[in-house]
Structure formats: C-alpha cells, structure tokens
Design a protein around this motif. Structure first.
Motif, short mmCIF file in Angstrom:
data_model
loop_
_atom_site.label_atom_id
_atom_site.label_comp_id
_atom_site.label_asym_id
_atom_site.label_seq_id
_atom_site.Cartn_x
_atom_site.Cartn_y
_atom_site.Cartn_z
N ALA A 34 -3.16 -1.63 -10.17
CA ALA A 34 -4.24 -1.77 -9.19
C ALA A 34 -3.83 -1.14 -7.86
N PHE A 35 -2.58 -1.37 -7.46
CA PHE A 35 -2.08 -0.74 -6.23
C PHE A 35 -2.19 0.78 -6.32
N GLU A 36 -1.74 1.37 -7.42
CA GLU A 36 -1.81 2.82 -7.57
C GLU A 36 -3.25 3.31 -7.62
N PHE A 37 -4.12 2.57 -8.29
CA PHE A 37 -5.53 2.96 -8.38
C PHE A 37 -6.16 3.04 -7.00
N PHE A 38 -6.04 1.97 -6.22
CA PHE A 38 -6.69 1.93 -4.91
C PHE A 38 -5.99 2.85 -3.90
N LEU A 39 -4.68 3.04 -4.05
CA LEU A 39 -3.96 3.97 -3.18
C LEU A 39 -4.50 5.39 -3.34
N VAL A 52 7.19 -5.67 3.00
CA VAL A 52 7.14 -4.59 3.99
C VAL A 52 6.06 -3.58 3.62
N SER A 53 5.96 -3.25 2.34
CA SER A 53 4.96 -2.28 1.90
C SER A 53 3.55 -2.79 2.15
N ALA A 54 3.32 -4.08 1.92
CA ALA A 54 1.99 -4.65 2.17
C ALA A 54 1.64 -4.56 3.66
N GLY A 55 2.62 -4.81 4.54
CA GLY A 55 2.38 -4.69 5.98
C GLY A 55 2.03 -3.28 6.39
N VAL A 56 2.69 -2.29 5.79
CA VAL A 56 2.42 -0.89 6.12
C VAL A 56 1.02 -0.49 5.65
N MET A 57 0.61 -0.96 4.47
CA MET A 57 -0.74 -0.67 3.98
C MET A 57 -1.80 -1.24 4.93
N PHE A 58 -1.56 -2.44 5.42
CA PHE A 58 -2.52 -3.05 6.36
C PHE A 58 -2.57 -2.26 7.66
N LEU A 59 -1.44 -1.77 8.12
CA LEU A 59 -1.42 -0.94 9.34
C LEU A 59 -2.26 0.31 9.15
N GLY A 60 -2.17 0.93 7.98
CA GLY A 60 -2.99 2.12 7.70
C GLY A 60 -4.47 1.81 7.79
N ALA A 61 -4.88 0.67 7.26
CA ALA A 61 -6.29 0.27 7.33
C ALA A 61 -6.72 0.06 8.78
N LEU A 62 -5.86 -0.58 9.57
CA LEU A 62 -6.20 -0.89 10.95
C LEU A 62 -6.37 0.39 11.79
N VAL A 63 -5.43 1.33 11.67
CA VAL A 63 -5.52 2.58 12.44
C VAL A 63 -6.75 3.38 12.03
N LEU A 96 -6.80 -1.65 2.32
CA LEU A 96 -6.91 -3.10 2.24
C LEU A 96 -6.71 -3.59 0.80
N LEU A 97 -7.29 -2.89 -0.16
CA LEU A 97 -7.14 -3.30 -1.56
C LEU A 97 -5.70 -3.09 -2.05
N ALA A 129 -3.29 -5.98 -3.68
CA ALA A 129 -2.56 -5.80 -4.94
C ALA A 129 -1.08 -6.14 -4.78
N LEU A 130 -0.48 -5.72 -3.66
CA LEU A 130 0.93 -6.04 -3.43
C LEU A 130 1.14 -7.53 -3.20
N LEU A 131 0.18 -8.17 -2.53
CA LEU A 131 0.29 -9.62 -2.30
C LEU A 131 0.15 -10.41 -3.60
N ILE A 132 -0.54 -9.86 -4.59
CA ILE A 132 -0.59 -10.48 -5.92
C ILE A 132 0.71 -10.24 -6.66
N LEU A 133 1.27 -9.06 -6.51
CA LEU A 133 2.51 -8.71 -7.21
C LEU A 133 3.68 -9.58 -6.77
N MET A 134 3.69 -9.99 -5.51
CA MET A 134 4.80 -10.79 -5.00
C MET A 134 4.94 -12.13 -5.73
N PRO A 135 3.88 -12.97 -5.81
CA PRO A 135 4.06 -14.23 -6.57
C PRO A 135 4.22 -13.99 -8.07
N ALA A 136 3.64 -12.91 -8.60
CA ALA A 136 3.82 -12.61 -10.02
C ALA A 136 5.29 -12.42 -10.34
N TYR A 137 6.02 -11.78 -9.43
CA TYR A 137 7.46 -11.60 -9.62
C TYR A 137 8.23 -12.89 -9.33
#
Length: 452
Positions: free
Chosen positions: A369-374, A432-443, A341-342, A346-354
C-alpha cells in the motif's frame, strides 16, 4: 494539411520519443535496485564487518552523483543544447558500469556508482524537457507521467533479473556481474539516441526559428510545424538570459517554485530510494522473508529479493492509477498531497504489524500500500510538476534544481536508514519515514497556489 505541435493528434513518433526519454527513468531505479541487492551480498556474506555508514555510502553514491549531475547538466544543457548531453549521459553510465564489473573493489564500486549518478542526473534534467517540447498540450502532463512510469519497470526488471541470477549462481562473489544489467540499459539508450535531434523548444529559446522548425519535421513529419513566439516574447527571453547571474540568484527569484518542486521531491526521495535501496534489508529486518536454518546464506538474500519483487510489482499499478487521475483532470497538487498522506497511514499500519507480530502478509500488504500510494502520488507528480511551473528559458535548470533537491532527500534517506536500523531497529526507520511523508503532504498543501 499542416499540423501544429501543440494541437496535433498523437502519432507513433510521439510514443517513440516518450519511450526513448523514459529509459533515463528506468535506469535510475534499476541502479538503485541493483545496489540494494549488492549491499546485503557484501554485508551478510562477503564483508560482515561492513558498517551501517559504509552501507549507506554505497547506497547513496549514485544519488550524490544525481544531485550534482542534475544541476550541472541541467545548466549546461540550457546553455549549449540538449542533444549532446542526451547522448553523453548514457555513455558515461556505460563506462562507469564496466569499471565496476571489471575492477571488483568496494571503493571502486562507490566511485563507479557516483559517476553513474552523474549521468542519471543529466537524464533527469533532460528527458521531461523533450517530452514537454514535442507532445501536444492535451496529452503533455499524461505523457510526462508515462515517462516517469518507466521507473516502475526499472524496479521490477532489475529485481526479477537479480533474483534469477542469484538462484542460478548461488555465489555472492559474482556480485559485480549484476552491473551488466545497468551496462546493457545504458548501451541501449545510446543506440536509440544516435538518430535523435536537438530540442525544438531550446532552439526557439535561442532565436533559431528555422532550426527549430527543421527539428520538428525530423521528429514528427514534414506536415508538422511549431508555434514561433512573437518578437516581444523573444525579447523577453533574451532579457531573461541576460539577467541570469548565477544559481543563487535563480533560486532567490524562483524560491516558491524551488520549494514546491524540490522539498516534496526530497521527501518522496526517502521513500523511493531510502526505503527502495534497502528494501531487501528491511524485509529481513522485519522478518518477512522465508529462510530455513542450515541453507546457504545467499538464499536468505535471494528470498528477501523475491519479497522485494512482489512489493515492486505494485509500483506500476500505482503509476497507472496516478495517470488515470491526471487524465481525468484531478489537480496534481491534490494527487500529491493525498498520496503523501496515504503513505503515512500505510507506514503507521506497518509499525504495529511488525511490533505485535501480526501475520506477515498484513505487513507485506501495508508495504505494498505504501508503494502504491507513493507512486500514485508523490513519485509521479514530483516529476510532472517542475517542467510545468518553469518557463522554457529556465526549464532545464529549474528541473535540474528540483531533481537535485529531491536527490538530497534521497541521499539522506539512503545514508541514514542503515544507521537508524542499527540504532533503533525497523520501528525507528518506519517512524522517521512516516514523519517525512507527512512533511511532504504539508509543504505541497501550503504551496499549492504556486502551481497554476
């Protein structure tokens, strides 16, 4: 005084076992990092015609090998023993690395990376087994996690050496020499395993009690013994082996274990390998590197590798944070769910930053932050979880299947990220990467009760 493997205090031999087993994780991420540097050297400087599909194939070649190798070697090791394959895999990696060094062709590189992946797949199905067999119960999950933490050192070491070599060489045509990094690690792995022994847990599962006791003494000392399963347990294991009729039957009978250990690993694989392999290219796509017009293009690549090194340095603290949480008794499914989830946040923050061109250090911070929590959660826990939920008789195959499913996700990520970059740019990759991370949390959350 006689000690039992399950309850004894830690000894220097335990740390040696963990260190030797950890090298499989280290070389796995080192190969991915080296491939991630070679791809922009080929694409930007030597072969600008290289398509996104071809870039994806180069990046995914070793992961395809890992998918196959983890299942094949996991199954063979359950049948014939761990020790031979524990030594054979680094030799396979060494031979393929030397092939890529001395035959400088892109298709030879793809083939060599595939063979390297076969060896790494075998490593992934075996190294946690040795740690699980020989580490006392109290420290087992922690030390399995420490083994996985070596992958962070692989990222950092390979990125640092690649950056230093690029700045020294200033010639992209020397890219095959980067494979010496892989060859050197593989040679060290084999040398350290010459004086290694058969897995006591595997010997017990085959009813070879005397050999198992002798192996434990060789590993840990003459004053150490191992708990011998009672006759009923041995008969149950024998019956289990007799009932095993194939891979699909195994997966059907263990489908919940397969899902909870495999699917999150596949989601995590996109982050570790999909984003990890193409991190230098993503850094350039996001405009995070420093590049002065008129400088040789190799400095463009070198600076992106330097930013990659900065981001990679946060991987180790992430692993350490995860290990501390495990050591404090936090549930592993809880750590994994929160980590996913974290990562999503992090990816959702990176998107508007870019998109809105915020200060580049905000984007770099979000990436870190993405790498840390991953690595605090999914990357660590997906490795700790499979050997915990499978019984000894099925452990090699179960861990191998989990690793294979994980690498399928990694293969898809590595193969399609350059395609997504060409189709929709960095924003599409991040979404797409943010969606995949959320799927991992859900499963992980839905199947958490499978983990006992």
């Amino acid at each position: 005084m006689v000690y039992n493997v399950s309850t004894m205090p830690l000894r220097p031999q335990h740390y040696y076992i963990v260190g030797v087993a950890s090298l499989g994780q280290l070389i796995g991420t080192a190969v991915a990092t080296v491939a991630g540097v070679i791809i922009p050297l080929l694409n930007i400087i030597l072969h600008p015609e290289l398509s996104g599909m071809m870039q994806g194939l180069i990046g995914a070649a070793d992961l395809i090998g890992i998918c196959i190798g983890s299942v094949v070697f996991g199954r063979l090791s359950d049948r014939f023993g761990y020790l031979f394959f524990f030594r054979f895999c680094p030799l396979l990696i060494l031979a393929a690395s030397l092939l890529a060094i001395f035959v400088t062709d892109i298709w030879v590189l793809v083939g060599a990376l595939f063979i390297i992946g076969l060896g790494i797949g075998g490593e992934y199905s075996l190294d946690s087994d040795y740690v699980t067999d020989l580490i006392p119960d109290r420290y087992r999950s922690l030390m399995v996690g420490v083994t996985k933490t070596a992958s962070a050192l692989g990222n950092i070491m390979a990125a640092g050496v690649c950056f230093a070599l690029l700045m020294r060489w200033r010639d992209a045509a020397l890219w095959p020499r980067l494979m010496w990094i892989v060859a050197a690690i593989a040679a060290l792995m084999f040398l350290l395993r010459i004086r290694f022994y058969q897995s006591p847990g595997w010997l017990l599962s085959k009813g070879r009690t005397a050999d198992a006791e002798a192996a434990v003494k060789k590993f840990l000392g003459d004053d150490v013994t191992i708990t011998v399963p009672d006759k009923q347990t041995t008969e149950t294991q024998t019956a289990s082996r007799a009932q095993r009729v194939g891979l699909f039957t195994f997966m059907r009978r263990n489908w919940r274990r397969v899902v909870v250990s495999g699917v999150p690993w596949a989601c995590e694989g996109l982050g570790v390998y999909g984003i990890g392999v193409f991190l230098p290219i993503l850094v350039m796509a996001l405009g995070l590197e420093h590049f002065t017009p008129g400088e040789p293009e190799i400095f463009h690549v070198a600076d992106s590798v330097k930013i990659t090194l900065y981001i990679s340095c946060i991987i180790l603290p992430g692993f350490i944070a995860g290990l501390l949480l495990i050591n404090r008794g936090r549930g592993i499914t809880s750590i994994q769910t929160q980590g996913f989830l974290l990562c999503t946040v992090a990816l959702l923050i990176l998107m508007p930053a870019y998109h809105f061109h915020w200060n580049k250090w905000i984007a770099i911070g979000a990436f870190m932050a993405f790498e840390f929590f991953l690595n605090m959660g999914p990357h660590l826990i997906t490795y700790v979880l499979p050997p915990r939920i499978y019984p000894q008789d099925d452990r090699g195959e179960g861990v191998g299947i989990a690793a294979a499913i994980g690498k399928i996700g990694a293969v898809l990520g590595v193969f399609f990220i350059p395609v997504l970059l060409q189709a929709g740019g960095a924003l599409l990759v991040l979404g797409v990467s943010a969606g995949v991370m959320f799927l991992g949390a859900l499963v992980t959350f839905l199947f958490r009760k499978t983990v006992t």
